[in-house]
Design a protein around this motif. Sequence first.
Motif, PDB file in Angstrom:
ATOM      1  N   ASP A  99       0.859  -1.178   0.000  1.00 33.38           N
ATOM      2  CA  ASP A  99       0.000   0.000   0.000  1.00 33.38           C
ATOM      3  C   ASP A  99       0.902   1.236   0.000  1.00 33.38           C
ATOM      4  OD1 ASP A  99       0.565   0.969   2.700  1.00 33.38           O
ATOM      5  OD2 ASP A  99      -0.792  -0.558   3.467  1.00 33.38           O
ATOM      6  N   PRO A 100       0.367   2.410  -0.349  1.00 34.11           N
ATOM      7  CA  PRO A 100       1.222   3.594  -0.476  1.00 34.11           C
ATOM      8  C   PRO A 100       1.991   3.951   0.794  1.00 34.11           C
ATOM      9  CG  PRO A 100      -0.860   3.969  -1.588  1.00 34.11           C
ATOM     10  CD  PRO A 100      -1.004   2.677  -0.852  1.00 34.11           C
ATOM     11  N   THR A 101       1.383   3.746   1.954  1.00 31.85           N
ATOM     12  CA  THR A 101       2.082   4.057   3.203  1.00 31.85           C
ATOM     13  C   THR A 101       3.296   3.169   3.373  1.00 31.85           C
ATOM     14  OG1 THR A 101       0.033   4.805   4.237  1.00 31.85           O
ATOM     15  CG2 THR A 101       1.848   4.207   5.701  1.00 31.85           C
ATOM     16  N   GLU A 102       3.127   1.861   3.119  1.00 33.18           N
ATOM     17  CA  GLU A 102       4.251   0.928   3.228  1.00 33.18           C
ATOM     18  C   GLU A 102       5.338   1.264   2.209  1.00 33.18           C
ATOM     19  OE1 GLU A 102       1.851  -3.136   4.556  1.00 33.18           O
ATOM     20  OE2 GLU A 102       2.002  -2.589   2.433  1.00 33.18           O
ATOM     21  N   ALA A 103       4.924   1.581   0.987  1.00 36.17           N
ATOM     22  CA  ALA A 103       5.887   1.928  -0.053  1.00 36.17           C
ATOM     23  C   ALA A 103       6.678   3.164   0.347  1.00 36.17           C
ATOM     24  CB  ALA A 103       5.165   2.157  -1.373  1.00 36.17           C
ATOM     25  N   GLY A 104       5.970   4.151   0.905  1.00 34.72           N
ATOM     26  CA  GLY A 104       6.645   5.359   1.351  1.00 34.72           C
ATOM     27  C   GLY A 104       7.668   5.091   2.439  1.00 34.72           C
ATOM     28  N   GLU A 105       7.349   4.164   3.342  1.00 32.90           N
ATOM     29  CA  GLU A 105       8.288   3.812   4.407  1.00 32.90           C
ATOM     30  C   GLU A 105       9.566   3.213   3.835  1.00 32.90           C
ATOM     31  OE1 GLU A 105       6.107   1.244   6.959  1.00 32.90           O
ATOM     32  OE2 GLU A 105       4.921   2.861   7.868  1.00 32.90           O
ATOM     33  N   ILE A 106       9.436   2.340   2.852  1.00 31.02           N
ATOM     34  CA  ILE A 106      10.613   1.748   2.206  1.00 31.02           C
ATOM     35  C   ILE A 106      11.462   2.841   1.557  1.00 31.02           C
ATOM     36  CG2 ILE A 106      11.371   0.259   0.299  1.00 31.02           C
ATOM     37  CD1 ILE A 106       8.839  -1.454   0.870  1.00 31.02           C
ATOM     38  N   MET A 107      10.814   3.751   0.868  1.00 34.63           N
ATOM     39  CA  MET A 107      11.536   4.795   0.146  1.00 34.63           C
ATOM     40  C   MET A 107      12.187   5.797   1.102  1.00 34.63           C
ATOM     41  SD  MET A 107       8.790   5.206  -2.971  1.00 34.63           S
ATOM     42  CE  MET A 107       9.661   6.484  -3.880  1.00 34.63           C
ATOM     43  N   ARG A 108      11.508   6.139   2.178  1.00 36.03           N
ATOM     44  CA  ARG A 108      12.128   7.024   3.170  1.00 36.03           C
ATOM     45  C   ARG A 108      13.343   6.354   3.803  1.00 36.03           C
ATOM     46  NH1 ARG A 108       6.734   7.982   4.364  1.00 36.03           N
ATOM     47  NH2 ARG A 108       6.806   6.743   6.275  1.00 36.03           N
ATOM     48  N   GLY A 109      13.258   5.047   3.979  1.00 35.63           N
ATOM     49  CA  GLY A 109      14.422   4.321   4.481  1.00 35.63           C
ATOM     50  C   GLY A 109      15.598   4.409   3.526  1.00 35.63           C
ATOM     51  N   TRP A 140       0.251  10.137  -4.188  1.00 37.26           N
ATOM     52  CA  TRP A 140       0.781  11.501  -4.218  1.00 37.26           C
ATOM     53  C   TRP A 140       1.210  11.958  -2.823  1.00 37.26           C
ATOM     54  CZ3 TRP A 140       2.541  14.473  -7.907  1.00 37.26           C
ATOM     55  CH2 TRP A 140       2.620  15.860  -7.735  1.00 37.26           C
ATOM     56  N   GLU A 141       0.364  11.701  -1.831  1.00 38.56           N
ATOM     57  CA  GLU A 141       0.685  12.109  -0.463  1.00 38.56           C
ATOM     58  C   GLU A 141       1.905  11.353   0.059  1.00 38.56           C
ATOM     59  OE1 GLU A 141      -2.881  11.495   1.730  1.00 38.56           O
ATOM     60  OE2 GLU A 141      -3.998  13.050   0.640  1.00 38.56           O
ATOM     61  N   ALA A 142       1.966  10.050  -0.224  1.00 35.08           N
ATOM     62  CA  ALA A 142       3.120   9.266   0.224  1.00 35.08           C
ATOM     63  C   ALA A 142       4.392   9.741  -0.459  1.00 35.08           C
ATOM     64  CB  ALA A 142       2.886   7.779  -0.061  1.00 35.08           C
ATOM     65  N   SER A 143       4.304  10.109  -1.732  1.00 36.87           N
ATOM     66  CA  SER A 143       5.470  10.605  -2.467  1.00 36.87           C
ATOM     67  C   SER A 143       5.952  11.933  -1.902  1.00 36.87           C
ATOM     68  CB  SER A 143       5.128  10.759  -3.950  1.00 36.87           C
ATOM     69  OG  SER A 143       4.785   9.512  -4.528  1.00 36.87           O
ATOM     70  N   ASN A 144       5.026  12.811  -1.593  1.00 39.72           N
ATOM     71  CA  ASN A 144       5.417  14.086  -0.990  1.00 39.72           C
ATOM     72  C   ASN A 144       6.077  13.886   0.369  1.00 39.72           C
ATOM     73  OD1 ASN A 144       4.713  15.997  -2.976  1.00 39.72           O
ATOM     74  ND2 ASN A 144       2.558  15.894  -2.385  1.00 39.72           N
ATOM     75  N   ALA A 145       5.632  12.873   1.104  1.00 37.37           N
ATOM     76  CA  ALA A 145       6.251  12.588   2.398  1.00 37.37           C
ATOM     77  C   ALA A 145       7.695  12.112   2.220  1.00 37.37           C
ATOM     78  CB  ALA A 145       5.431  11.543   3.157  1.00 37.37           C
ATOM     79  N   VAL A 146       7.949  11.341   1.177  1.00 35.08           N
ATOM     80  CA  VAL A 146       9.320  10.908   0.878  1.00 35.08           C
ATOM     81  C   VAL A 146      10.183  12.125   0.544  1.00 35.08           C
ATOM     82  CG1 VAL A 146      10.772   9.564  -0.682  1.00 35.08           C
ATOM     83  CG2 VAL A 146       8.582   8.618   0.098  1.00 35.08           C
ATOM     84  N   MET A 147       9.657  13.014  -0.289  1.00 37.13           N
ATOM     85  CA  MET A 147      10.405  14.204  -0.668  1.00 37.13           C
ATOM     86  C   MET A 147      10.706  15.076   0.554  1.00 37.13           C
ATOM     87  SD  MET A 147       9.562  16.837  -3.790  1.00 37.13           S
ATOM     88  CE  MET A 147       7.912  17.219  -3.208  1.00 37.13           C
ATOM     89  N   ARG A 148       9.741  15.210   1.439  1.00 29.28           N
ATOM     90  CA  ARG A 148       9.974  16.002   2.647  1.00 29.28           C
ATOM     91  C   ARG A 148      11.058  15.368   3.520  1.00 29.28           C
ATOM     92  NH1 ARG A 148       5.116  19.418   4.485  1.00 29.28           N
ATOM     93  NH2 ARG A 148       3.665  19.360   2.739  1.00 29.28           N
ATOM     94  N   ARG A 149      11.104  14.041   3.558  1.00 26.71           N
ATOM     95  CA  ARG A 149      12.175  13.377   4.301  1.00 26.71           C
ATOM     96  C   ARG A 149      13.529  13.745   3.702  1.00 26.71           C
ATOM     97  NH1 ARG A 149      12.881   8.636   7.334  1.00 26.71           N
ATOM     98  NH2 ARG A 149      10.852   9.195   8.190  1.00 26.71           N
ATOM     99  N   ALA A 150      13.610  13.784   2.382  1.00 30.44           N
ATOM    100  CA  ALA A 150      14.866  14.180   1.741  1.00 30.44           C
ATOM    101  C   ALA A 150      15.255  15.594   2.134  1.00 30.44           C
ATOM    102  CB  ALA A 150      14.754  14.045   0.229  1.00 30.44           C
ATOM    103  N   PHE A 151      14.273  16.500   2.193  1.00 36.23           N
ATOM    104  CA  PHE A 151      14.566  17.876   2.609  1.00 36.23           C
ATOM    105  C   PHE A 151      15.075  17.914   4.053  1.00 36.23           C
ATOM    106  CE2 PHE A 151      11.077  19.540  -0.477  1.00 36.23           C
ATOM    107  CZ  PHE A 151      11.950  19.435  -1.539  1.00 36.23           C
TER     108      PHE A 151
END
Length: 282
Positions: A99-109, A140-151
């Motif tokens: 799901d998008p939340t799980e995918a976002g967690e992997i990407m933020r990692g 979209w929301e999960a992707s923005n959360a990944v980008m914010r982690r990068a910032f």
Amino acid sequence: MIDGTPVLDNHLHLDPDNHRGIDAVRDFARLGGTHLLVVNKPSWHLGVEAEAGEDFRPVFERTIEIVEAASAELEGRAWPVLGVHPGLISRLVDERGYDPTEAGEIMRGGIDVAAEFVADGRALALKSGRPHYDVDDAVWEASNAVMRRAFERAADLECAVQLHAEASEEMTDVTDWAADVGLPAHKVVKHYAGGRLEGPVPSVMSEKDRLEVAAERGEPFLMETDYVDDPDRPGAVLGPKTVPRRVRWMLENGLDDAVRTAHVETPKAVYGIDTEKTLERA
């Protein structure tokens, strides 16, 4: 060098195993290119189907290896830019059932692991972004959360972030998010940009019409090819000879100030690199 100026391609990929690799670097150098920012290829292109942040580590390590080999071919040097391609979220959600939340967690990692390489000096900057194609609200929301982690990580490290994102001439909302966590707008770079962009620093695709707009605008910008070094798409997006050729064309057409902006002043402001002092024959 071309007429005494460094020549930097701000965003390209090199395949360490399956395509031209160092031969592409030699083509760039032969035409007068001196410096490269090499962005890791999407993780799945290097055979990694990530399930956690740590799974990105071999992708980053392999990228650093080819960057070191590239530096040996250049009059200047190459630097790695490491991160997670935003298109991975669609691969994780649509093809692998997350799901998008799980995918976002992997990407933020993955972003967190990339930040380790910046922290220890083995990488110059981070890469992140969001899909440039239509996705549903959750993705979209999960992707923005990944980008914010990068910032957040970039602010801590005082490094830049290269963004892969939708085509736009106005992304001040994104640089506002960066500023909210302490990352100034000039440390946010929009890869594959046109010549006009409000918010991030544009990394302009090296096509003449885009470069003319950037030169006329008179604001900081960078130049890139987004060369993908893919055996299935030879020459895509632009070939490695393009930036040196365009620099020569710009100089022939009196755009000397724009060349200095893109290859000396903006790299120093954004990344803290000195493309003149890092030349072997300064």
